[in-house]
Enzyme design. Structure first.
Site, PDB file in Angstrom:
ATOM      1  N   CYS A  65       0.826  -1.075  -0.011  1.00 35.08           N
ATOM      2  CA  CYS A  65       0.066   0.094   0.059  1.00 35.08           C
ATOM      3  C   CYS A  65       0.836   1.313  -0.089  1.00 35.08           C
ATOM      4  CB  CYS A  65      -0.991   0.100   1.111  1.00 35.08           C
ATOM      5  SG  CYS A  65      -2.019  -1.539   1.283  1.00 35.08           S
ATOM      6  N   ASP A  66       2.130   1.242  -0.084  1.00 32.50           N
ATOM      7  CA  ASP A  66       2.870   2.289  -0.074  1.00 32.50           C
ATOM      8  C   ASP A  66       4.151   2.401  -1.331  1.00 32.50           C
ATOM      9  OD1 ASP A  66       3.491   4.999   0.931  1.00 32.50           O
ATOM     10  OD2 ASP A  66       5.068   4.176   2.332  1.00 32.50           O
TER      11      ASP A  66
END
Length: 143
Positions: free
Chosen positions: A47-48
């Site tokens: 997610c990053d």
């Protein structure tokens, strides 16, 4: 990694990646994401994803790092574990990505346009409408 992060190459005036090097890195990252999404049980969603989390080895092959922010999905794709603190903010590509004096300008512009189409396919509002990483890898490899 000997060549540091992708961030160094995208945001520094001392380093440069041409469109073909960038495409190769995109394919490496897409392959890594394909493995995480489709080759792991449970699937892992990074997610990053950002340039500093893409490391380049001695051959400029891209590798992902920083899985402190991830999502694990169960069989029904409901969240089993989520920790989301994604980084916001983007910067326009370097002005010399496709120099106007390049002998292969049209071919490289077509490449950039194809990459943008893949990008848009990945940005559908609904996650179920987004292109799978398996398809992204295939599309990028055809460019």
């Amino acid at each position: 990694m000997p060549n540091g992060s992708l961030e160094k190459y995208l945001y520094s005036h001392n380093y440069f990646l041409d469109i073909m090097q960038r495409l190769s890195i995109m394919i490496d990252v897409a392959c890594a994401l394909e493995y995480l999404h489709h080759g792991c049980s449970p699937p892992v969603i990074q997610c990053d994803l950002k340039p500093i989390n893409v490391l380049l080895d001695k051959d400029m092959v891209a590798h992902l790092r920083d899985f402190g922010i991830l999502k694990l999905l169960g069989e029904d794709e409901s969240d089993l574990y989520t920790k989301t603190l994604a980084t916001l903010g983007y910067i326009a590509p370097d002005a010399n990505l496709v120099p106007p004096t390049d002998n292969h300008l049209l071919k490289k512009l077509d490449c950039v346009a194809s990459i943008m189409n893949v990008t848009l396919d990945c940005c559908a509002e609904s996650p179920t409408s987004r292109t799978s990483m398996k398809d992204v890898v295939g599309m990028l490899q055809k460019i």
